[in-house]
Write a protein that holds these residues in place. Structure first.
Motif, PDB file in Angstrom:
ATOM      1  N   LYS A  39       6.600 -51.023 -39.200  1.00  0.00           N
ATOM      2  CA  LYS A  39       6.160 -49.637 -39.147  1.00  0.00           C
ATOM      3  C   LYS A  39       6.186 -49.131 -37.711  1.00  0.00           C
ATOM      4  O   LYS A  39       5.789 -49.844 -36.782  1.00  0.00           O
ATOM      5  CB  LYS A  39       4.748 -49.497 -39.720  1.00  0.00           C
ATOM      6  N   LEU A  40       6.655 -47.896 -37.532  1.00  0.00           N
ATOM      7  CA  LEU A  40       6.713 -47.252 -36.226  1.00  0.00           C
ATOM      8  C   LEU A  40       6.096 -45.868 -36.331  1.00  0.00           C
ATOM      9  O   LEU A  40       6.478 -45.072 -37.195  1.00  0.00           O
ATOM     10  CB  LEU A  40       8.160 -47.137 -35.738  1.00  0.00           C
ATOM     11  N   ASP A  41       5.131 -45.569 -35.470  1.00  0.00           N
ATOM     12  CA  ASP A  41       4.520 -44.243 -35.385  1.00  0.00           C
ATOM     13  C   ASP A  41       4.812 -43.662 -33.998  1.00  0.00           C
ATOM     14  O   ASP A  41       4.620 -44.341 -32.970  1.00  0.00           O
ATOM     15  CB  ASP A  41       3.005 -44.328 -35.599  1.00  0.00           C
ATOM     16  N   TYR A  42       5.260 -42.415 -33.983  1.00  0.00           N
ATOM     17  CA  TYR A  42       5.601 -41.785 -32.707  1.00  0.00           C
ATOM     18  C   TYR A  42       5.110 -40.342 -32.715  1.00  0.00           C
ATOM     19  O   TYR A  42       5.326 -39.599 -33.684  1.00  0.00           O
ATOM     20  CB  TYR A  42       7.110 -41.804 -32.478  1.00  0.00           C
ATOM     21  N   ASN A  43       4.424 -39.949 -31.641  1.00  0.00           N
ATOM     22  CA  ASN A  43       3.915 -38.594 -31.505  1.00  0.00           C
ATOM     23  C   ASN A  43       4.808 -37.814 -30.540  1.00  0.00           C
ATOM     24  O   ASN A  43       4.868 -38.117 -29.339  1.00  0.00           O
ATOM     25  CB  ASN A  43       2.483 -38.603 -30.991  1.00  0.00           C
ATOM     26  N   PHE A  44       5.510 -36.817 -31.078  1.00  0.00           N
ATOM     27  CA  PHE A  44       6.281 -35.941 -30.208  1.00  0.00           C
ATOM     28  C   PHE A  44       5.356 -35.076 -29.357  1.00  0.00           C
ATOM     29  O   PHE A  44       5.643 -34.774 -28.195  1.00  0.00           O
ATOM     30  CB  PHE A  44       7.204 -35.041 -31.040  1.00  0.00           C
ATOM     31  N   SER A  45       4.238 -34.680 -29.970  1.00  0.00           N
ATOM     32  CA  SER A  45       3.226 -33.882 -29.290  1.00  0.00           C
ATOM     33  C   SER A  45       1.939 -34.008 -30.089  1.00  0.00           C
ATOM     34  O   SER A  45       1.883 -34.732 -31.088  1.00  0.00           O
ATOM     35  CB  SER A  45       3.666 -32.412 -29.186  1.00  0.00           C
ATOM     36  N   SER A  49       4.217 -35.352 -35.355  1.00  0.00           N
ATOM     37  CA  SER A  49       4.257 -36.820 -35.390  1.00  0.00           C
ATOM     38  C   SER A  49       5.312 -37.308 -36.374  1.00  0.00           C
ATOM     39  O   SER A  49       5.672 -36.615 -37.337  1.00  0.00           O
ATOM     40  CB  SER A  49       2.893 -37.393 -35.771  1.00  0.00           C
ATOM     41  N   LEU A  50       5.793 -38.531 -36.122  1.00  0.00           N
ATOM     42  CA  LEU A  50       6.824 -39.151 -36.953  1.00  0.00           C
ATOM     43  C   LEU A  50       6.371 -40.542 -37.358  1.00  0.00           C
ATOM     44  O   LEU A  50       5.811 -41.295 -36.543  1.00  0.00           O
ATOM     45  CB  LEU A  50       8.150 -39.244 -36.190  1.00  0.00           C
ATOM     46  N   MET A  51       6.634 -40.905 -38.627  1.00  0.00           N
ATOM     47  CA  MET A  51       6.316 -42.237 -39.122  1.00  0.00           C
ATOM     48  C   MET A  51       7.571 -42.840 -39.750  1.00  0.00           C
ATOM     49  O   MET A  51       8.272 -42.193 -40.529  1.00  0.00           O
ATOM     50  CB  MET A  51       5.208 -42.185 -40.176  1.00  0.00           C
ATOM     51  N   GLU A  85       7.761 -36.804 -41.287  1.00  0.00           N
ATOM     52  CA  GLU A  85       7.352 -36.011 -40.131  1.00  0.00           C
ATOM     53  C   GLU A  85       6.279 -35.023 -40.568  1.00  0.00           C
ATOM     54  O   GLU A  85       6.434 -34.314 -41.564  1.00  0.00           O
ATOM     55  CB  GLU A  85       8.529 -35.239 -39.533  1.00  0.00           C
TER      56      GLU A  85
END
Length: 453
Positions: A39-45, A49-51, A85
């Protein structure tokens, strides 16, 4: 244990050898499974957010056979990728976009033992003795299922005054490739144990060489828009209204291999058909939902909640595989007094019967001939909660479920209908005496039964 048979020898004085012996073995059934999740979680701002999630599941199971070389190996592997997203557009608006890919695959294989093959090029086979527990199995051959499923969805949340609104759309595409060759290997029946030792079979059941293609590639696409509004009418009453349209394309076969009996009364052969159903049963799949929450006294100690919803069960190709995987270009026939391998049909053609004959199938015909509905479920509930003490709550509720237009199996080799009712159902206006005596005119097909929707 298993009964092994061999040639009977001549014997002048009893007791004589029977030509059979018991073989006992302790069979093992090893199984294994490996499961992994990433699992990868990334916050653009702070508002975007993206999962990303990936799942891999592998499992295997060995099903032993008393014939040592004929153990079946079952393998299962599932791959699943999910991307989502979430975007906060404003304090009152949120949008969620979703995409997923799901690929489960299942295979069952048996190592080929040529000496046990009944038909050339076909794995294994079977035999049995009438009225006896003698039997043999050369293995089920190859059975597999590969599915590709894509899902794209978007959901928009909007809070406007006293309204909380959800608007969404789900789009799915499924490719389901199933190979389920029932009776593919062929099977011999012997009337007695003596006939078995004399290699004199009474019946052979299996596919004729020109009808051995059991592979079917089911294809379908679904589109489901929906809308829900939760409205706070007063501080004590909230009402939720929603609607969903569950449309699914009429299931097709990627290589146009669907065949069926298009009219039970007049058809003399199988006909090619473009889809699983004559008409698409999902075009009217409108599913309403309603719910409420009420505080009758306004003291926050008593609440009454209730709801109702309809949920459609979209046609599942695996449910239809029994109907279409056993129709031409695959078809199993019976041959009386057959020859031994490699050509059981030496005493006959083994071709399709003069009249189409099915033990299972799907009714296929124009509206008014065969009603065509999509199964659906209705769920409803009502519950009451009351706080009786500071730390005690009393609850009582009722939950109900009703299903409509479920799959059933029905015998269609019955008396010829005398009329057709306004709702499309056949009417057989015979007296009970005639029906019980079996003297009414019969339909022109033999041994036909159907999955009826």
């Amino acid at each position: 244990g298993a009964l092994l048979a061999g040639p009977a020898s001549s014997c002048a004085a009893p007791p004589c050898p029977s030509g059979a012996a018991f073989y006992t073995v302790n069979l093992q059934q090893p199984a294994s499974e490996n499961y992994g999740v990433g699992k990868l979680d990334y916050n653009f701002s702070s508002s975007d957010s993206l999962m990303l999630t990936y799942i891999l599941d592998r499992a295997s199971l060995v099903q032993p056979n008393y014939i040592p070389t004929q153990g079946a190996l079952n393998n299962q592997m599932t791959n699943q990728v999910t991307i989502e997203e979430k975007k906060i557009i404003s304090p009152t608006m949120i949008n969620t976009a979703h995409f997923s890919y799901f690929r489960p695959q299942v295979t069952t294989t048996v190592a080929e033992t040529p000496a046990l093959n009944i038909l050339p090029g076909h794995f294994g086979g079977g035999w049995g003795v009438t009225g006896s527990n003698w039997s043999g199995d050369g293995g089920p051959g190859i059975i597999y299922s590969f599915i590709n499923s894509w899902t794209g969805a978007d959901q928009f949340f909007w809070t406007k005054g006293k309204h909380a609104i959800q608007i969404g759309l789900d789009i799915t595409r499924r490719q389901e490739n199933i190979n389920w060759p029932l009776g593919f290997q062929g099977s011999y029946t012997f009337p007695t144990e003596l006939a078995f030792f004399q290699a004199t079979s009474s019946n052979y059941s299996g596919p004729e060489p020109a009808f051995t293609d059991a592979m079917r590639g089911f294809r379908r696409t679904g589109v489901a828009p929906y809308f829900t509004d939760t409205y706070q009418i007063t501080r004590r009453l909230t009402l939720t209204l929603g609607i969903r349209y569950d449309f699914m394309s009429n299931i097709s076969e990627v290589h146009n291999k669907f065949t069926n009996i298009t009219n039970l009364l007049t058809s003399t052969t199988f006909s090619a058909v473009p889809h699983a159903y004559y008409t698409n049963p999902t075009t009217t799949n409108i599913a309403p939902r309603v719910g409420f929450a009420w505080s009758p006294f306004g003291d926050r100690k008593t609440s009454v909640r209730g709801g109702f919803g309809m949920f459609y069960d979209s046609p599942i190709p695996s449910q239809l595989s029994l109907a279409y995987s056993t129709n031409p270009p695959y078809f199993s026939v019976n041959q009386s007094n057959p020859c031994l391998p490699p050509n059981p049909f030496c005493g006959g053609s083994g071709a399709l019967p003069a009249r189409p004959s099915l033990s299972q199938g799907l009714l296929y015909g124009a509206p008014g001939e065969y009603p065509n509905h999509n199964p659906y479920l209705m769920q409803f509930n009502l519950n009451i909660q009351r706080q009786v003490f500071a730390n005690t709550v009393f609850s009582i509720g009722y939950v109900g479920t009703q299903a409509r237009h479920l799959y059933i199996k029905d015998d269609e080799n019955t008396c010829v209908p005398t009329s057709i009712a306004a709702n499309g159902y056949y009417v057989r206006g015979y007296t009970s005496a005639v029906a019980l005596a079996g003297t009414c005119p019969m339909t022109d097909n033999n041994n036909f039964a159907a999955l009826y929707i």
